[in-house]
Design a protein around this motif. Structure first.
Motif, PDB file in Angstrom:
ATOM      1  N   LEU A   1      95.844 -62.190  52.483  1.00 52.98           N
ATOM      2  CA  LEU A   1      95.961 -63.497  52.902  1.00 52.98           C
ATOM      3  C   LEU A   1      94.936 -64.321  52.251  1.00 52.98           C
ATOM      4  CD1 LEU A   1      96.741 -65.457  55.540  1.00 52.98           C
ATOM      5  CD2 LEU A   1      94.567 -64.585  56.471  1.00 52.98           C
ATOM      6  N   THR A   2      95.330 -65.604  51.937  1.00 54.70           N
ATOM      7  CA  THR A   2      94.786 -66.618  50.772  1.00 54.70           C
ATOM      8  C   THR A   2      93.715 -67.254  52.299  1.00 54.70           C
ATOM      9  OG1 THR A   2      95.887 -66.400  49.268  1.00 54.70           O
ATOM     10  CG2 THR A   2      94.410 -68.334  49.376  1.00 54.70           C
ATOM     11  N   LEU A   3      92.556 -67.350  52.391  1.00 50.55           N
ATOM     12  CA  LEU A   3      91.994 -68.071  53.421  1.00 50.55           C
ATOM     13  C   LEU A   3      91.937 -69.636  53.091  1.00 50.55           C
ATOM     14  CD1 LEU A   3      88.727 -66.220  53.955  1.00 50.55           C
ATOM     15  CD2 LEU A   3      90.805 -66.113  55.324  1.00 50.55           C
ATOM     16  N   ASN A   4      92.047 -69.980  51.839  1.00 53.13           N
ATOM     17  CA  ASN A   4      92.252 -71.221  51.260  1.00 53.13           C
ATOM     18  C   ASN A   4      93.788 -71.758  51.851  1.00 53.13           C
ATOM     19  OD1 ASN A   4      92.070 -74.035  50.345  1.00 53.13           O
ATOM     20  ND2 ASN A   4      92.414 -73.210  48.189  1.00 53.13           N
ATOM     21  N   GLY A   5      93.815 -72.546  52.714  1.00 55.45           N
ATOM     22  CA  GLY A   5      95.048 -72.802  53.414  1.00 55.45           C
ATOM     23  C   GLY A   5      95.251 -72.277  54.727  1.00 55.45           C
ATOM     24  N   ALA A   6      94.347 -71.412  55.384  1.00 51.66           N
ATOM     25  CA  ALA A   6      94.328 -70.810  56.766  1.00 51.66           C
ATOM     26  C   ALA A   6      93.306 -71.368  57.225  1.00 51.66           C
ATOM     27  CB  ALA A   6      94.437 -69.398  56.507  1.00 51.66           C
TER      28      ALA A   6
END
Length: 126
Positions: free
Chosen positions: A27-32
């Motif tokens: 999961l990419t935290l940038n955007g979450a």
């Protein structure tokens, strides 16, 4: 497979500090949207702090404002909770959470998040 791996919990004296880390994979935290929640013995899990999906906006439970700082390092895909001036009532199991579709109005709602860490114990005691 999305996993959130927490670290940094432990025993600290009142007035001390701890830094919790939560490394995300799959999961990419940038955007979450990301957040921290905690659960104390005999009580339901409660919201502590949130970090917006984009823009770097932060939100806090009133009782931790001025003491806790939520942050994120998108390059390391890791989120943090810096806890200062810890009090015995901060003792809890702390959980990190992330969600791809969490809107600002729901950032305090644990049901809005898709993924959770395993929890890390924080004990504040002399």
């Amino acid at each position: 497979q999305v996993q959130l791996a927490e670290s940094g919990g432990g025993l600290v004296q009142p007035g001390g500090s701890l830094r919790l880390s939560c490394a995300a994979s799959g999961l990419t935290l940038n955007g979450a949207a990301t957040g921290w929640f905690r659960q104390v013995p005999g009580k339901e899990r409660e919201y502590v702090a949130g970090y917006s999906r984009t823009g770097g906006y932060t939100y806090y439970k009133d009782s931790v404002k001025g003491r806790f700082i939520i942050s994120r390092d998108n390059g390391k895909n890791t989120m943090y909770l810096q806890m200062n001036s810890l009090k015995p009532e901060d003792t809890a199991v702390y959980y990190c959470a992330a969600g791809r579709r969490v809107i600002t109005s729901s950032i305090r709602n644990q049901q809005a998040y898709d993924f959770w860490g395993q929890g890390t114990q924080v004990i504040v005691s002399s």
